[in-house]
Design a protein around this motif. Structure first.
Motif, PDB file in Angstrom:
ATOM      1  N   MET A   1       0.844  -1.173  -0.181  1.00 24.63           N
ATOM      2  CA  MET A   1       0.073  -0.062   0.053  1.00 24.63           C
ATOM      3  C   MET A   1       0.852   1.226   0.015  1.00 24.63           C
ATOM      4  O   MET A   1       2.033   1.324   0.514  1.00 24.63           O
ATOM      5  N   THR A   2       0.380   2.243  -0.755  1.00 25.21           N
ATOM      6  CA  THR A   2       1.197   3.423  -0.841  1.00 25.21           C
ATOM      7  C   THR A   2       0.761   4.574   0.278  1.00 25.21           C
ATOM      8  O   THR A   2      -0.352   4.387   0.688  1.00 25.21           O
ATOM      9  N   ALA A   3       1.430   5.689   0.547  1.00 21.35           N
ATOM     10  CA  ALA A   3       1.079   6.357   1.318  1.00 21.35           C
ATOM     11  C   ALA A   3      -0.258   7.200   0.888  1.00 21.35           C
ATOM     12  O   ALA A   3      -0.628   7.340  -0.380  1.00 21.35           O
ATOM     13  N   ARG A   4      -1.308   7.345   1.921  1.00 25.79           N
ATOM     14  CA  ARG A   4      -2.585   8.121   1.598  1.00 25.79           C
ATOM     15  C   ARG A   4      -2.441   9.168   2.522  1.00 25.79           C
ATOM     16  O   ARG A   4      -2.315   9.370   3.438  1.00 25.79           O
ATOM     17  N   ARG A   5      -2.962  10.407   1.555  1.00 26.66           N
ATOM     18  CA  ARG A   5      -2.978  11.564   2.334  1.00 26.66           C
ATOM     19  C   ARG A   5      -4.305  11.911   2.576  1.00 26.66           C
ATOM     20  O   ARG A   5      -5.493  12.123   1.554  1.00 26.66           O
ATOM     21  N   ILE A   6      -4.718  12.189   3.807  1.00 24.57           N
ATOM     22  CA  ILE A   6      -6.046  12.474   4.440  1.00 24.57           C
ATOM     23  C   ILE A   6      -6.130  13.761   4.870  1.00 24.57           C
ATOM     24  O   ILE A   6      -5.604  14.438   5.906  1.00 24.57           O
ATOM     25  N   VAL A   7      -7.206  14.842   4.605  1.00 28.19           N
ATOM     26  CA  VAL A   7      -7.278  16.160   4.820  1.00 28.19           C
ATOM     27  C   VAL A   7      -8.581  16.272   5.661  1.00 28.19           C
ATOM     28  O   VAL A   7      -9.756  15.878   4.866  1.00 28.19           O
ATOM     29  N   PHE A   8      -8.411  16.635   6.714  1.00 30.82           N
ATOM     30  CA  PHE A   8      -9.769  16.977   7.363  1.00 30.82           C
ATOM     31  C   PHE A   8     -10.007  18.497   7.467  1.00 30.82           C
ATOM     32  O   PHE A   8      -8.980  19.316   7.937  1.00 30.82           O
ATOM     33  N   VAL A   9     -11.170  18.741   7.045  1.00 29.31           N
ATOM     34  CA  VAL A   9     -11.442  20.535   6.876  1.00 29.31           C
ATOM     35  C   VAL A   9     -12.468  20.843   8.280  1.00 29.31           C
ATOM     36  O   VAL A   9     -13.459  20.201   8.371  1.00 29.31           O
ATOM     37  N   ILE A  10     -11.786  21.724   8.940  1.00 34.29           N
ATOM     38  CA  ILE A  10     -12.785  22.136  10.093  1.00 34.29           C
ATOM     39  C   ILE A  10     -12.870  23.744   9.957  1.00 34.29           C
ATOM     40  O   ILE A  10     -12.649  24.218   9.445  1.00 34.29           O
ATOM     41  N   PHE A  11     -13.911  24.057  10.919  1.00 32.84           N
ATOM     42  CA  PHE A  11     -14.202  25.613  10.966  1.00 32.84           C
ATOM     43  C   PHE A  11     -15.092  25.783  12.275  1.00 32.84           C
ATOM     44  O   PHE A  11     -15.278  24.838  13.056  1.00 32.84           O
ATOM     45  N   ASP A  12     -15.217  26.989  12.614  1.00 35.18           N
ATOM     46  CA  ASP A  12     -15.924  27.572  13.723  1.00 35.18           C
ATOM     47  C   ASP A  12     -17.108  26.890  13.767  1.00 35.18           C
ATOM     48  O   ASP A  12     -17.954  26.767  12.988  1.00 35.18           O
ATOM     49  N   GLY A  13     -17.265  26.066  15.276  1.00 34.04           N
ATOM     50  CA  GLY A  13     -18.738  25.709  15.089  1.00 34.04           C
ATOM     51  C   GLY A  13     -18.594  24.120  14.951  1.00 34.04           C
ATOM     52  O   GLY A  13     -19.726  23.330  14.708  1.00 34.04           O
ATOM     53  N   LEU A  14     -17.339  23.632  14.567  1.00 33.99           N
ATOM     54  CA  LEU A  14     -17.183  21.949  14.398  1.00 33.99           C
ATOM     55  C   LEU A  14     -17.694  21.132  15.754  1.00 33.99           C
ATOM     56  O   LEU A  14     -17.777  21.529  16.795  1.00 33.99           O
ATOM     57  N   GLN A  15     -18.019  20.008  15.223  1.00 31.21           N
ATOM     58  CA  GLN A  15     -18.285  18.973  16.468  1.00 31.21           C
ATOM     59  C   GLN A  15     -16.912  18.219  16.399  1.00 31.21           C
ATOM     60  O   GLN A  15     -16.488  17.465  15.474  1.00 31.21           O
ATOM     61  N   PRO A  16     -16.319  18.395  17.644  1.00 25.95           N
ATOM     62  CA  PRO A  16     -14.926  17.672  17.872  1.00 25.95           C
ATOM     63  C   PRO A  16     -15.058  16.229  17.512  1.00 25.95           C
ATOM     64  O   PRO A  16     -14.017  15.904  16.750  1.00 25.95           O
ATOM     65  N   ILE A  17     -16.062  15.614  17.834  1.00 22.08           N
ATOM     66  CA  ILE A  17     -15.941  14.150  17.891  1.00 22.08           C
ATOM     67  C   ILE A  17     -15.807  13.701  16.153  1.00 22.08           C
ATOM     68  O   ILE A  17     -15.432  12.708  15.731  1.00 22.08           O
ATOM     69  N   ASP A  18     -16.377  14.635  15.278  1.00 24.74           N
ATOM     70  CA  ASP A  18     -16.498  14.557  13.957  1.00 24.74           C
ATOM     71  C   ASP A  18     -15.048  14.543  13.350  1.00 24.74           C
ATOM     72  O   ASP A  18     -14.653  14.153  11.922  1.00 24.74           O
ATOM     73  N   TYR A  38      -0.754   6.753   6.608  1.00 24.09           N
ATOM     74  CA  TYR A  38      -1.882   7.470   6.613  1.00 24.09           C
ATOM     75  C   TYR A  38      -1.330   8.957   6.917  1.00 24.09           C
ATOM     76  O   TYR A  38      -0.854   8.709   8.205  1.00 24.09           O
ATOM     77  N   GLN A  39      -1.314   9.772   6.078  1.00 22.43           N
ATOM     78  CA  GLN A  39      -0.726  11.113   6.707  1.00 22.43           C
ATOM     79  C   GLN A  39      -2.110  12.133   6.698  1.00 22.43           C
ATOM     80  O   GLN A  39      -2.623  12.313   5.865  1.00 22.43           O
ATOM     81  N   CYS A  40      -2.306  12.434   7.780  1.00 21.58           N
ATOM     82  CA  CYS A  40      -3.537  13.165   8.560  1.00 21.58           C
ATOM     83  C   CYS A  40      -3.117  14.423   8.500  1.00 21.58           C
ATOM     84  O   CYS A  40      -2.177  14.958   9.235  1.00 21.58           O
ATOM     85  N   GLN A  41      -3.890  15.298   7.908  1.00 23.26           N
ATOM     86  CA  GLN A  41      -3.673  16.940   8.162  1.00 23.26           C
ATOM     87  C   GLN A  41      -4.915  17.505   8.403  1.00 23.26           C
ATOM     88  O   GLN A  41      -5.968  17.104   7.861  1.00 23.26           O
ATOM     89  N   VAL A  42      -4.762  18.669   9.417  1.00 22.21           N
ATOM     90  CA  VAL A  42      -6.042  19.200   9.640  1.00 22.21           C
ATOM     91  C   VAL A  42      -5.986  20.678   9.055  1.00 22.21           C
ATOM     92  O   VAL A  42      -4.919  21.422   9.102  1.00 22.21           O
ATOM     93  N   ALA A  43      -6.845  21.277   8.221  1.00 18.76           N
ATOM     94  CA  ALA A  43      -6.874  22.427   7.599  1.00 18.76           C
ATOM     95  C   ALA A  43      -8.421  23.165   8.035  1.00 18.76           C
ATOM     96  O   ALA A  43      -9.247  22.655   8.161  1.00 18.76           O
ATOM     97  N   ALA A  44      -7.932  24.638   7.915  1.00 21.28           N
ATOM     98  CA  ALA A  44      -9.209  25.392   8.071  1.00 21.28           C
ATOM     99  C   ALA A  44      -9.237  26.759   7.210  1.00 21.28           C
ATOM    100  O   ALA A  44      -8.189  26.728   6.648  1.00 21.28           O
ATOM    101  N   ILE A  72      -4.063  14.700  -2.599  1.00 26.45           N
ATOM    102  CA  ILE A  72      -5.048  14.410  -1.568  1.00 26.45           C
ATOM    103  C   ILE A  72      -5.760  13.295  -1.792  1.00 26.45           C
ATOM    104  O   ILE A  72      -6.407  13.179  -2.917  1.00 26.45           O
ATOM    105  N   ASP A  73      -5.717  12.157  -1.169  1.00 28.73           N
ATOM    106  CA  ASP A  73      -6.484  10.886  -1.439  1.00 28.73           C
ATOM    107  C   ASP A  73      -8.112  11.086  -1.004  1.00 28.73           C
ATOM    108  O   ASP A  73      -8.795  10.449  -1.456  1.00 28.73           O
ATOM    109  N   THR A  74      -8.051  11.528   0.356  1.00 26.88           N
ATOM    110  CA  THR A  74      -9.430  11.734   1.014  1.00 26.88           C
ATOM    111  C   THR A  74      -9.555  13.045   1.606  1.00 26.88           C
ATOM    112  O   THR A  74      -8.687  13.409   2.185  1.00 26.88           O
ATOM    113  N   ILE A  75     -10.682  13.707   1.454  1.00 26.32           N
ATOM    114  CA  ILE A  75     -11.070  15.069   2.301  1.00 26.32           C
ATOM    115  C   ILE A  75     -12.402  14.538   3.114  1.00 26.32           C
ATOM    116  O   ILE A  75     -13.203  13.966   2.684  1.00 26.32           O
ATOM    117  N   VAL A  76     -12.044  14.807   4.365  1.00 24.21           N
ATOM    118  CA  VAL A  76     -13.162  14.668   5.539  1.00 24.21           C
ATOM    119  C   VAL A  76     -13.592  16.126   5.794  1.00 24.21           C
ATOM    120  O   VAL A  76     -12.817  16.777   6.492  1.00 24.21           O
TER     121      VAL A  76
END
Length: 94
Positions: A1-18, A38-44, A72-76
């Motif tokens: 399996m090759t490296a997978r880049r996952i980007v989590f997009v957050i904003f004011d009012g987010l539900q932290p558990i999400d 899996y390379q996880c990144q958090v962006a706003a 980017i392989d997956t955007i959450v």
């Protein structure tokens, strides 16, 4: 399996558990598949603190503009009470 880049997009009012739940799942999956990564990144909208309704501050390490779509392989996109305002935020959506 090759490296997978996952980007989590957050904003004011987010539900932290999400953010935290899926982030932990990808982190755990990396431990189960030692040949992959899996390379996880958090962006706003802007890098820095983002506030949940409870007052909890979560640090976005990147702005969405800093992370181009290439590689980017997956955007959450997390949920939460602020999702309506986030949908109307052109800088975040574009």
């Amino acid at each position: 399996m090759t490296a997978r880049r996952i980007v989590f997009v957050i904003f004011d009012g987010l539900q932290p558990i999400d953010l935290v739940g899926p982030h932990e799942v990808f982190s755990y999956a990396e431990r189960l598949a030692p040949d992959g990564e899996y390379q996880c990144q958090v962006a706003a909208r802007a890098a820095g603190p983002v506030r949940a309704p409870s007052g909890l501050l979560i640090h976005a390490g990147h702005s969405v503009r800093d992370l181009g779509p290439a590689g980017i392989d997956t955007i959450v996109v997390v949920g939460g009470a602020g999702v309506g305002a986030a949908c109307r935020d052109r800088a975040l959506v574009e």
